[in-house]
Design an enzyme around this catalytic site. Structure first.
Site, PDB file in Angstrom:
ATOM      1  N   GLU B 102       0.821  -1.211   0.000  1.00 13.60           N
ATOM      2  CA  GLU B 102       0.000   0.000   0.000  1.00 13.60           C
ATOM      3  C   GLU B 102       0.852   1.257   0.000  1.00 13.60           C
ATOM      4  O   GLU B 102       0.493   2.248  -0.623  1.00 13.60           O
ATOM      5  CB  GLU B 102      -0.939  -0.006   1.208  1.00 13.60           C
ATOM      6  N   HIS B 172     -11.923  -5.704   8.149  1.00  9.41           N
ATOM      7  CA  HIS B 172     -12.650  -5.514   6.893  1.00  9.41           C
ATOM      8  C   HIS B 172     -13.892  -4.675   7.162  1.00  9.41           C
ATOM      9  O   HIS B 172     -14.919  -4.851   6.517  1.00  9.41           O
ATOM     10  CB  HIS B 172     -13.037  -6.867   6.259  1.00  9.41           C
TER      11      HIS B 172
HETATM   12  C1  TPP Z   1      -1.909  -4.879   4.326  1.00  8.88           C
HETATM   13  C2  TPP Z   1      -2.850  -5.752   3.588  1.00  8.88           C
HETATM   14  N1  TPP Z   1      -3.142  -5.488   2.305  1.00  8.88           N
HETATM   15  C3  TPP Z   1      -4.025  -6.249   1.641  1.00  8.88           C
HETATM   16  C4  TPP Z   1      -4.645  -7.301   2.240  1.00  8.88           C
HETATM   17  C5  TPP Z   1      -5.678  -8.142   1.496  1.00  8.88           C
HETATM   18  N2  TPP Z   1      -5.147  -9.465   1.220  1.00  8.88           N
HETATM   19  C6  TPP Z   1      -5.418 -10.508   2.032  1.00  8.88           C
HETATM   20  S1  TPP Z   1      -4.629 -11.875   1.563  1.00  8.88           S
HETATM   21  C7  TPP Z   1      -3.931 -11.143   0.240  1.00  8.88           C
HETATM   22  C8  TPP Z   1      -2.999 -11.913  -0.650  1.00  8.88           C
HETATM   23  C9  TPP Z   1      -1.822 -12.454   0.079  1.00  8.88           C
HETATM   24  O1  TPP Z   1      -1.059 -13.271  -0.736  1.00  8.88           O
HETATM   25  P1  TPP Z   1       0.164 -14.115  -0.192  1.00  8.88           P
HETATM   26  O2  TPP Z   1       0.942 -13.289   0.785  1.00  8.88           O
HETATM   27  O3  TPP Z   1       0.894 -14.633  -1.344  1.00  8.88           O
HETATM   28  O4  TPP Z   1      -0.483 -15.282   0.658  1.00  8.88           O
HETATM   29  P2  TPP Z   1      -1.432 -16.476   0.145  1.00  8.88           P
HETATM   30  O5  TPP Z   1      -2.826 -15.971   0.233  1.00  8.88           O
HETATM   31  O6  TPP Z   1      -1.023 -16.805  -1.234  1.00  8.88           O
HETATM   32  O7  TPP Z   1      -1.224 -17.588   1.101  1.00  8.88           O
HETATM   33  C10 TPP Z   1      -4.337  -9.815   0.168  1.00  8.88           C
HETATM   34  C11 TPP Z   1      -3.945  -8.865  -0.888  1.00  8.88           C
HETATM   35  C12 TPP Z   1      -4.313  -7.543   3.583  1.00  8.88           C
HETATM   36  N3  TPP Z   1      -4.864  -8.562   4.273  1.00  8.88           N
HETATM   37  N4  TPP Z   1      -3.416  -6.763   4.232  1.00  8.88           N
END
Ligand code: TPP
Ligand code: MG
Lengths: 433, 368
Positions: B102, B172
């Site tokens: 972000e 959320h």
């Molecule tokens: C600071 C923040 N930004 C955005 C999100 C929304 N979000 C939740 S999970 C995710 C993807 C995460 O991907 P990864 O780290 O590769 O983990 P995976 O889900 O593949 O296990 C996002 C963008 C969040 N939880 N926190």
């Protein structure tokens, strides 16, 4: 991450050889600065007379460590870890339990029984392999897709399901969304949704451990390859290295962050390549190979605790399920792409074949345990669903250690309000005083 | 996997036949009051808020060749699908995914705007805007001021879904408008539905100052209106008086406007009184004239927001109202808000400033 063809990049005695490598091959060898390296505070490196940009192709890709073939056979018998049969079976059972929990809780969300869920398919080997290699006293900072670690540590399906329901037996008191587990008893720090925030926290915890006399604990921090793009991830790596912290930074690289594929998340040689560049001992493993993960974490743990230094592990895998129940991955990837991770490359399948080769497991035992594991979840859910949600007053507890007068006043206001308008609130679903 | 799941689904539904369902706590806490007034004449189309926002970005991308839309998962439309189809239409260099960061998204957007591009950044959830706080508060907000007016990043708009959805829990559900309302140099806007969202978003995009556009995510799909297809803007810094009365002034923004409209209806039926209902829309700068004129008329004021009470934006409104309308006030200004606690998952029905809490406070207010 050695420079191509040279393992001695930083070893100053091989200075001349290095100078040759980084310059054009056609030039005669020159001695610069009397053959002495530069003494800038920020870099102790040799001088060269020809400029050369380095890029990802300057280095060999970091290899992926494997112990097992897909058919469950050990590739190099010297690498087979020495794990007791009973433990091996327990490891497999945990993966199967996890699979059954995922299937049933995912479906229960679809039916509106719980509000949210995330599955762990194809990452079971990462969870169980790492958990088994750690001491139960090592502190875990998880992201959210690591519930197998919780199960292996001894958190029961009941506790996990209670959290998903947010009922009064949820240790988190119904305050967080499903899958935000936590257990002080089992050294599992409660999960928080904002990504990567746990990473510098894990490093700080490791620093605190290091200062405890005769410390024998380390910290492990799990994070996704997506989360690794956050500023906090860089901070964590750099703090871990400069402050010499006994922490294992464990990246689950499953190829996706929601819809964003790894190719749009980073360039270069993945997350592992960041380790050596920041001075962190690093290894990349096949995350679908439980034994490879086990070996990597055991050795990382030993190194971290003995030397008070961090280790970065990048475990390669694939996110077989949708990101969560809020996601439909057919919008951004094909079913075809998923297939092999569900079959040949399935960590559960591979480990099962390994156990079968060892004569520890067969079709019959698999059937029996699958059935039992499934029943455990269903029974637990039936019970969890009957349990009331916590008393609404829990909403205002634990904001502070002692409730300040202003919040006490708000609690009182709500109490009076509920006395006056009870019929408009689902009070019967919550515990009462 | 999916066939196994389907089979399981059947078995589980059989097994769970007798267990009570929990749909009550998942149902929404407000009735949507659609806008019937159109800001411009001409052809309309039925759109929900997600589609109206999509339409505003579509118009921008079509008419402004420098405009780009970006953020986490934006390429396939974003997790709430507001950018759906835009990449196909305008290309991967104009609508794209960023790495998951972000602070990067905000800083990148500031850079784009500094260099003359129109930047429409999406932060996936308002709860995750805090890593970008430094870029927004110290950089975006202060760029013009510190450069003596030489540079600015007015062409930056940060869109982000905010507020309660019924089951969002701590991360959320937040409504962080007050944090940004404390920052001279930013503009902060919250729409209450599709027509407002389109007009206000287009204003934010064209505004000469950086804007934070907070989209109540529960309205994306639940709210549908006849939205004019042509390009139109709604002025920033102006509130809208949605309902008129003389007994009290009810002020809200975003989802809470609908709660207050229902409360005004209840008060009319139960108490036989009529209230002014004001949608503030612009949090910073906010419309003192509309608010104070109304309070001078009614003598009573109730402010309601989902964010916690202490230092919520209601505090700023109340302070200014008592300053401007002191001699007209018949009762202390009332605030009905989220409690001073993080936003809780299963306690959401008790946490929100729902219609019953607002109604009760209004009834007390008029009796005062
Ligand atoms: C600071 C923040 N930004 C955005 C999100 C929304 N979000 C939740 S999970 C995710 C993807 C995460 O991907 P990864 O780290 O590769 O983990 P995976 O889900 O593949 O296990 C996002 C963008 C969040 N939880 N926190
Ligand atoms: Mg990932």
């Amino acid at each position: 991450m050695a420079l191509k063809t040279s393992a001695g990049f930083l070893r100053l005695k091989h200075l001349k050889q290095v100078v040759r490598l980084l310059s054009a091959h056609t030039r005669p060898e020159t001695v610069i600065n009397g053959g002495k390296p530069a003494e800038f505070p920020g870099a102790k490196a040799p001088y060269v007379t020809q400029m050369k940009f380095l890029n990802e192709t300057s280095y060999d890709p970091i290899p992926i460590y494997r112990v097992m073939e897909n058919n469950g056979e050990i590739i190099d018998s010297r690498e087979e870890p020495n794990i007791e049969n009973e433990t091996l079976i327990n490891m497999y059972n945990t993966m199967v339990q996890l699979n059954n929990m995922d299937k049933i809780l995912y479906e229960s969300q679809r039916q509106g029984r719980i509000s949210f869920y995330m599955t762990n398919y194809c990452e079971e080997g990462i969870h169980v392999g790492s958990a088994a290699a750690l001491s139960p006293r090592d502190l875990v900072f998880a992201q959210y897709r690591e519930v197998g670690v919780f199960l292996y540590r001894g958190v029961t399906v009941t506790e996990l399901v209670n959290q998903c329901y947010g009922n009064h037996e949820d240790p988190g008191k119904g305050r967080q969304m499903p899958v935000h587990y936590g257990s002080k008893q089992f050294n599992l720090v409660t999960i928080s949704s904002p990504l990567a925030t746990q990473m510098p926290q894990a490093v700080g915890a490791a620093y605190a451990f290091k200062r405890v006399p005769n410390n024998d604990r380390c910290v492990i921090c799990f994070f996704g390859e997506g989360a690794a793009s956050e500023g906090d991830a860089h901070a964590a790596f750099n703090f871990a290295a400069t402050l010499d912290c006994p922490v294992i930074m464990f990246c689950r690289n499953n190829g996706y962050a929601i819809s964003t594929p790894a190719i749009e998340q980073y360039r270069g040689d993945g997350i592992a390549a960041r380790g050596p560049s920041l001075g962190i001992q690093t290894v990349r493993v096949d995350g679908t190979d439980l034994l490879a993960v086990y070996n990597a974490v055991s050795r990382a743990r030993e190194y971290a605790v003995t030397n008070n230094k961090p280790v970065l592990i990048e475990a390669m895998s694939y996110r077989v399920g949708h990101h969560s129940t809020s996601d439909d991955s057919s919008a951004y990837r094909s079913l075809e792409e998923i297939k092999k991770w569900n079959t040949d490359e399935s960590p559960v399948q591979k480990f099962k074949l390994y156990l079968e080769h060892k004569g520890l497991w067969d079709v019959e035992s698999d059937k029996t345990w699958n059935k039992e594991a499934r029943n455990i979840v269903i029974k637990t859910m039936q019970e969890a669903e009957k349990k009331k949600l916590p008393n609404w007053k829990e909403m205002l507890e634990d904001v502070y250690y002692d409730m300040p007068p202003r919040i006490q006043k708000q609690m009182q206001q709500m109490e009076e309000h509920l006395k006056k308008y009870p019929e408009h609130y689902p009070l019967d679903q919550y515990q009462s005083d | 996997m999916s066939s196994a799941i389907r089979k399981n689904c059947f078995l589980i539904s059989k097994l769970f036949k007798n267990v009570n369902n929990c749909s009550k706590r998942l149902s929404s806490h407000f009735i949507y009051f659609p806008d019937n007034e159109k800001p411009v004449d001409g052809e309309t189309s039925k759109m929900n808020m997600m589609q109206a926002i999509n339409n505003a970005m579509d118009i921008t991308l079509k008419n402004d060749p420098t405009a780009v839309v970006f953020g986490e998962d934006v390429a396939f439309g974003g997790v709430f699908r507001c950018a759906l189809g835009l990449q196909e239409k305008y290309g991967k260099d104009r609508v794209f995914n960023t790495p998951l960061c972000e602070q990067g998204i905000a800083g990148f957007g500031i850079g784009l705007a500094t260099a003359g591009a129109t930047a429409i950044a999406e932060i996936q959830f308002a709860d995750y805007i805090f890593p970008a706080f430094d870029q927004l508060v110290n950089e975006a907000a202060k760029a013009r001021y510190r450069s003596g007016g030489q540079f600015d990043c007015g062409a930056l708009t940060v869109r982000t879904p905010c507020s309660a959805v019924g089951h969002g829990g701590l991360y959320h559900s937040q409504s962080p408008e007050a944090f940004f309302a404390h920052v001279p140099g930013l503009k902060v806007v919250v729409p209450r539905g599709p027509i407002a969202a389109k007009g206000l978003l287009l204003s934010c995009i064209r505004e000469r100052d950086p804007c934070i556009f907070l989209e109540p995510k529960i309205l994306y799909r639940s709210a549908a209106e006849e939205v004019p297809l042509e390009d139109y803007t709604l002025p920033l810094g102006e509130a809208q008086l949605l309902k008129e009365g003389d007994a009290a002034t009810l002020i809200g923004w975003g989802t809470q406007v609908h709660v207050l409209l229902e409360v005004a209806q209840m008060a009319e039926e139960e108490l036989g009184i009529k209230c002014d209902v004001i949608d503030l829309q612009s949090i910073l700068p906010w419309d003192e004239d509309t608010v104070c004129n109304s309070v001078k008329k009614t003598g009573r004021c109730l402010i309601s927001h989902e964010a916690p009470l202490t230092s919520g934006f209601g505090a700023e409104l109340a302070a200014t109202i008592q300053e401007e309308c002191f001699l007209h006030l018949e009762a202390p200004i009332a605030r009905v808000t989220g409690w001073d606690a993080p936003f809780p998952h299963v306690f959401e029905p008790f946490y929100l400033p729902d219609k019953w809490r607002c109604y009760h406070t209004l009834a007390e207010l008029v009796k005062y």
